[in-house]
Write a protein that holds these residues in place. Structure first.
Motif, short mmCIF file in Angstrom:
data_model
loop_
_atom_site.label_atom_id
_atom_site.label_comp_id
_atom_site.label_asym_id
_atom_site.label_seq_id
_atom_site.Cartn_x
_atom_site.Cartn_y
_atom_site.Cartn_z
N THR A 55 0.86 -1.08 0.07
CA THR A 55 -0.10 -0.02 -0.01
C THR A 55 0.87 1.29 0.17
OG1 THR A 55 -1.78 1.02 1.02
CG2 THR A 55 -0.11 0.25 2.38
N CYS A 56 0.33 2.29 -0.40
CA CYS A 56 0.99 3.66 -0.48
C CYS A 56 0.22 4.56 0.57
CB CYS A 56 1.17 4.02 -1.91
SG CYS A 56 2.26 3.14 -2.84
N THR A 57 1.05 5.50 1.03
CA THR A 57 0.68 6.82 1.71
C THR A 57 1.21 7.82 0.82
OG1 THR A 57 2.30 6.80 3.33
CG2 THR A 57 0.41 5.51 4.02
N GLU A 58 0.87 9.07 1.34
CA GLU A 58 1.54 10.36 0.77
C GLU A 58 2.82 10.42 0.69
OE1 GLU A 58 0.08 13.85 2.35
OE2 GLU A 58 -2.01 13.57 1.85
N VAL A 75 8.30 -4.24 5.34
CA VAL A 75 9.26 -2.94 4.92
C VAL A 75 8.28 -1.79 4.72
CG1 VAL A 75 9.44 -3.81 2.66
CG2 VAL A 75 11.20 -2.30 3.74
N MET A 76 8.77 -0.68 5.29
CA MET A 76 8.23 0.74 5.03
C MET A 76 9.38 1.74 4.59
SD MET A 76 5.55 2.92 7.68
CE MET A 76 6.74 2.79 9.12
N SER A 77 8.99 2.20 3.36
CA SER A 77 10.25 2.83 2.96
C SER A 77 9.57 4.35 2.46
CB SER A 77 10.67 2.35 1.63
OG SER A 77 11.57 3.25 1.20
N CYS A 78 10.23 5.46 2.76
CA CYS A 78 9.93 6.90 2.39
C CYS A 78 11.03 7.35 1.13
CB CYS A 78 10.23 7.79 3.44
SG CYS A 78 9.04 7.35 5.12
N GLU A 79 11.81 6.34 0.67
CA GLU A 79 12.46 6.97 -0.42
C GLU A 79 11.81 6.85 -1.68
OE1 GLU A 79 16.88 4.74 0.54
OE2 GLU A 79 15.24 3.52 -0.18
N ASN A 80 12.19 8.09 -2.55
CA ASN A 80 11.41 8.14 -3.71
C ASN A 80 11.38 7.01 -4.63
OD1 ASN A 80 10.53 10.69 -2.80
ND2 ASN A 80 12.28 11.68 -3.70
#
Length: 417
Positions: A55-58, A75-80
């Protein structure tokens, strides 16, 4: 969360007990409530016969994977540059790393959670290397990072003789975590097994010699083998995969000096080509900033974002930094593989986390490109190879195809890879 942060969670599938949490680029750990929520929504979906994969968030992307109905990895990633494909590859590598170090049986039949937590600490360095490594691409391509070295024929001959004398058929010479030469049977191992062995050696602290028990996730996930490693010169190691004999002391005292001392200079030369991955005598177009060449037949690759190291050293300001080149090449590779270059699947089925090509097109693309203000990218696929290039923005778009074909010809005929 920081823009570059990545969080990895490992839990038991049956009860949701956290086994470990590792992170990259963040000084804060996830709270227990967040961990519980991430695992809880996945368990709820399973109870409703729904397979929740991502899933994706902002500002982040989350991927869930369950292995052998025993281990949950999140895994949760904030990398573009994060994508379903790259994060799924990461989780596959993480689970295989756990198998490599402690064996599949310990992960499938969990008898004592606290003991498993303790055993998994031995995996942390290898797991963290998959989260933080940026100098290699094998974690994404699943093809082993290699270098084309000077005097490779001499190195190969010494490696074959050394491996045979050590009562093994499986030997490998590694410089900076990249393969310089390997025996024929080493290349016959599953590509992920070879990848993990190389990453394991690179992730460990430098040592003159090691006798390390390993399980091969694909070849031998329940029966351990011995991985013997010897540092020949700083940054260059020779590895042998063997059974109960010979002893580490015997190989170190009788064989290492005998086979490798006469060729110290060629060994040191391996490090000089490490950043570019191939000698300076290999001519590349001046507009190329970075390169990824995948040999799909042999499961090995060449990777560099310093196609012209001397030019980069002379320029005080780079329009696109080395780190930006790495991120751009990884992102372009992921885009190409997930959307355009449909990977071949052994059973003929599409891999669930790969995107379908745009509706209305029945064919598979063999070339693709992207253009931005800081760089351009071009991808080329043939029956045996995949080539991905980063260009300077001033390179004409219409010329990228010609340059890519000439570059591929260079590495298939003049400098075969």
């Amino acid at each position: 969360m920081e823009e570059s942060s990545v969080f990895l969670l490992c839990l038991t599938a049956s009860s949701g007990v956290p086994l470990y949490c590792r992170s990259k680029g963040s000084s804060r750990q996830l709270t227990f409530s967040v961990i519980g929520s991430l695992n809880g929504v996945h368990m709820f979906a399973n109870n409703q016969d729904v397979l929740l994969t991502s899933t994706c968030t902002e500002n982040s992307r989350v991927v869930w994977r369950t292995f052998h109905d025993s281990i949950n990895l999140i895994v949760m990633s904030c990398e573009n540059s994060a994508s379903d494909l790259s994060l799924n590859k990461l989780l596959e590598n993480i689970f295989s790393a756990m198998v490599l170090v402690i064996g599949l049986d310990e992960l499938i039949s969990i008898k004592n959670v606290e003991r498993l937590k303790k055993d998994l600490r031995a995996c942390y360095k290898l797991i963290d290397s998959f989260l933080t490594e940026s100098e290699k691409m094998a974690d994404l391509t699943q093809c082993v990072d290699c270098v084309i070295a000077h005097d490779v024929a001499i190195l190969q001959e010494c490696l074959d003789g050394f491996t045979q004398a050590a009562e093994s058929d499986f030997g490998c010479l590694i410089a900076g975590g990249k393969v310089v030469a390997a025996t024929e049977k080493w290349w016959r191992l599953a590509s992920q097994d070879v990848l993990l062995l190389c990453w394991l050696v690179a992730s460990l602290s430098p040592h003159s010699s090691r006798d390390y028990p390993v399980y091969l996730p694909q070849g031998s996930p329940t029966v351990p083998h011995r991985l013997l490693t010897f540092q020949l010169v700083p940054g260059v190691d020779v590895c042998v995969l063997c059974g109960p004999s010979p002893s580490l002391q015997k190989v170190q005292s009788e064989l290492v000096e005998r086979f490798w001392k006469p060729i110290v200079d060629p060994l040191k030369a391996c490090l000089r080509v490490q950043l570019r991955s191939f000698p300076a005598s290999v001519p590349l177009h001046r507009g190329i900033l970075g390169l990824l060449l995948v040999n799909r037949d042999l499961n090995k690759s060449l990777y560099t974002v310093q196609a012209h190291p001397m030019d980069d050293m002379q320029r005080t300001e780079l329009k696109i930094t080395l780190e930006q080149r790495r991120a751009a090449l990884r992102s372009f590779y992921t885009l190409s593989l997930s959307r355009y270059f449909n990977p071949d699947s052994a059973d003929g089925k599409n891999i669930p986390y790969e995107e379908q090509f745009a509706s209305g097109f029945s064919h598979h693309a063999h070339q693709c490109y992207t253009v931005s203000s800081s760089h351009k990218c071009y991808g080329l696929k043939t029956e045996l190879h995949q080539l991905f290039l980063i260009f300077k923005p001033e390179v004409p778009t219409f010329s990228m195809q010609t340059i890519a074909k000439k570059t591929l010809q260079l590495f298939t005929k003049d400098f075969p890879f």
